[in-house]
Enzyme design. Sequence first.
Site, PDB file in Angstrom:
ATOM      1  N   HIS A 264       0.699  -1.168  -0.028  1.00 37.22           N
ATOM      2  CA  HIS A 264      -0.017   0.126  -0.099  1.00 37.22           C
ATOM      3  C   HIS A 264       0.850   1.369   0.001  1.00 37.22           C
ATOM      4  O   HIS A 264       0.299   2.356  -0.109  1.00 37.22           O
ATOM      5  CB  HIS A 264      -0.988   0.015   1.141  1.00 37.22           C
ATOM      6  CG  HIS A 264      -0.262  -0.057   2.593  1.00 37.22           C
ATOM      7  ND1 HIS A 264       0.617  -0.963   2.892  1.00 37.22           N
ATOM      8  CD2 HIS A 264      -0.027   1.133   3.398  1.00 37.22           C
ATOM      9  CE1 HIS A 264       1.334  -0.478   3.911  1.00 37.22           C
ATOM     10  NE2 HIS A 264       1.011   0.710   4.278  1.00 37.22           N
ATOM     11  N   ASP A 265       2.099   1.274  -0.024  1.00 34.72           N
ATOM     12  CA  ASP A 265       2.873   2.160   0.025  1.00 34.72           C
ATOM     13  C   ASP A 265       3.696   2.300  -1.142  1.00 34.72           C
ATOM     14  O   ASP A 265       4.521   3.288  -1.365  1.00 34.72           O
ATOM     15  CB  ASP A 265       3.970   2.146   1.344  1.00 34.72           C
ATOM     16  CG  ASP A 265       3.659   2.318   2.577  1.00 34.72           C
ATOM     17  OD1 ASP A 265       2.530   2.983   2.739  1.00 34.72           O
ATOM     18  OD2 ASP A 265       4.045   1.634   3.556  1.00 34.72           O
TER      19      ASP A 265
HETATM   20  O1  TEU Z   1       5.431   2.903   6.345  1.00 38.58           O
HETATM   21  C1  TEU Z   1       6.793   3.103   6.749  1.00 38.58           C
HETATM   22  C2  TEU Z   1       7.657   4.257   6.116  1.00 38.58           C
HETATM   23  O2  TEU Z   1       8.836   4.531   6.545  1.00 38.58           O
HETATM   24  C3  TEU Z   1       7.116   5.105   5.075  1.00 38.58           C
HETATM   25  O3  TEU Z   1       6.943   6.428   5.446  1.00 38.58           O
HETATM   26  C4  TEU Z   1       7.641   4.790   3.788  1.00 38.58           C
HETATM   27  O4  TEU Z   1       8.911   5.357   3.848  1.00 38.58           O
HETATM   28  C5  TEU Z   1       6.965   5.493   2.861  1.00 38.58           C
HETATM   29  O5  TEU Z   1       5.701   4.996   2.634  1.00 38.58           O
HETATM   30  C6  TEU Z   1       7.537   5.360   1.435  1.00 38.58           C
HETATM   31  O6  TEU Z   1       6.888   6.278   0.582  1.00 38.58           O
HETATM   32  C7  TEU Z   1       4.578   2.590   7.347  1.00 38.58           C
HETATM   33  C8  TEU Z   1       3.171   2.009   6.778  1.00 38.58           C
HETATM   34  O7  TEU Z   1       3.424   1.303   5.718  1.00 38.58           O
HETATM   35  C9  TEU Z   1       2.850   3.539   5.992  1.00 38.58           C
HETATM   36  O8  TEU Z   1       1.743   3.307   5.379  1.00 38.58           O
HETATM   37  C10 TEU Z   1       2.749   4.388   7.175  1.00 38.58           C
HETATM   38  O9  TEU Z   1       2.386   5.656   6.641  1.00 38.58           O
HETATM   39  C11 TEU Z   1       3.867   4.489   7.888  1.00 38.58           C
HETATM   40  O10 TEU Z   1       4.577   3.094   8.403  1.00 38.58           O
HETATM   41  C12 TEU Z   1       3.595   5.447   9.193  1.00 38.58           C
HETATM   42  O11 TEU Z   1       2.709   4.441  10.224  1.00 38.58           O
END
Ligand code: TEU
Length: 546
Positions: free
Chosen positions: A317-318
């Site tokens: 999802h990221d």
């Molecule tokens: O993501 C970890 C994280 O470091 C993200 O900020 C990542 O660097 C970024 O998505 C890259 O584009 C986790 C979760 O998967 C994310 O959805 C959350 O936003 C984040 O932690 C904070 O909980």
Amino acid sequence: EPTERWWHRATGYQVYPRSFADSDGDGMGDIPGIISRLGHLSDLGIGFIWLSPVYASPMIDNGYDISDYRDIAPEFGTLDDMDQLIASARERGIGIVMDLVVNHSSALHDWFKAARASRDCPEHGYYIWRDPAADGGPPDDARAAFGGPAWTFVPEVGQYYFHYFSPAQPDLNWQNRALRAEIYEMMRWWLDRGIAGFRMDVISLIGKDVDARIYEEGPDLHRFLQEMHREVLSGRDVLTIGESWSVSTETGLLYCGRDRDELDMVFEFSHIREGWHPELGKFAPKPFDLVAFKRALFAWQDLTSEDGWHALFLSNHDLPRQVSFYADDGAHRCVAAKTLATVLHLLKGTPFVYQGEEIGMTNARFERIDQYRDLETLNHFEEQIAQGVEPEVFLAGANRNSRDHSRTPMQWSAAPQGGFTTGTPWIETNPNFTEINVEADLAHPESIFAHYRRLIRLRQENEIVAFGQTTQLMPDDPEILAFERRLGGDRIVVFANFSDRVQTRALPAELTGPVHCLAWTHAEREALAGDLVLAPFESIACRPAA
Ligand code: TEU
């Protein structure tokens, strides 16, 4: 060989609840929606679901900001719905792995409400506070991952709190023993409800030392993970996957080594970051470099060949949609989607499928910044425009690599909004749902879904897919990814063309001869000849015929 565990041959499937299936027409997916689609997941053959957060949350970061760890967000359902999901999935042999977000809470969690109102309550110590610098400013100039400073001032207590992510996500103070005890008790409470494990959000941040400005993999990380194992996980047959953006092949086995008593596997991102611009970051497009990608991927195969275990993924999802980012979402979309799957699912580890990947869903093509919803994309847009980046340049990068591409609604059918909702979805549905959807894919004799189903079954039925040793072949080849797996006298070879051109390679004699094909994108083959010819994005996996 490790003692066999249920997740060694299982495939995971990530559900992003907001975008999976909406049962009540409010434009947001929900737990009853997931229950109604369990048939799709059991047809695919998965062993467990990784469910992104469904807890109570103000949804500033779509649930990665939890205001009550023991309740469900009303837009997603109720605790009863959750219990029913756990039970219905279990009946189909599918475990539910919940997301555990305990590096930070929401600023609206009761703990933080108390903590920000007074220094004289136990909850104050659950968060990370520092006095202002001499000039009244923040203690240091650390920046938050979603833009802006990592410190925010609270006048009521005259202190700054630390937030690695947005100000709405204050970091929990793991140095506080009472806080740790609360978290462990909450984890046991969920496990007792029958869940199959946890995916632990940014877990490598919990051992941080903010004064030394060490955030990732700080001095207390492994002490805390071992304590958590002792207090919560020990003696339970559950799966734990830690997410870490910093773990390297130097530190990987500290998390998942067999005698460490910490986690079962980690989501690591070295292969993903190969696709990002080294200085300008994820929103600056950079051509994909297959050789660097393979180096990262196979370094982890080597690392986990004797000890530890690996979590295999290209999407979540990221991240953007894998067929768009790594391959081709135009003329070659179907074969390219299958080839990415062939590669990932025949490596050693536990593979994860992200919702929609099994039908080759693609990136969105947003033209305006207001079509995006993700705070990371929106905040970085503001910051970069202020620094003089042209909006079109930023948008080109976002159209390649924003987190929102994987968050557009799941495309179930050609019905309005892809059958995701009868209402207005919280983010636009990709207009290509009329062609790319579950119904259309399944109707196709050579569907992407069927290819995934085959690969998932291969892992369940073949010892070598689960446990065979991996050796990369042709490591310097800029267009072909190839490897072999070996177990005892058994051998599988995989060849994948990552280019949109026909590629021909001379094979060494020991790889030629009659074969039995396990998976293919174009034609099943009966033999490998001295000249291997692969069509654009073609892949094959085969074992020498006995
Ligand atoms: O993501 C970890 C994280 O470091 C993200 O900020 C990542 O660097 C970024 O998505 C890259 O584009 C986790 C979760 O998967 C994310 O959805 C959350 O936003 C984040 O932690 C904070 O909980």
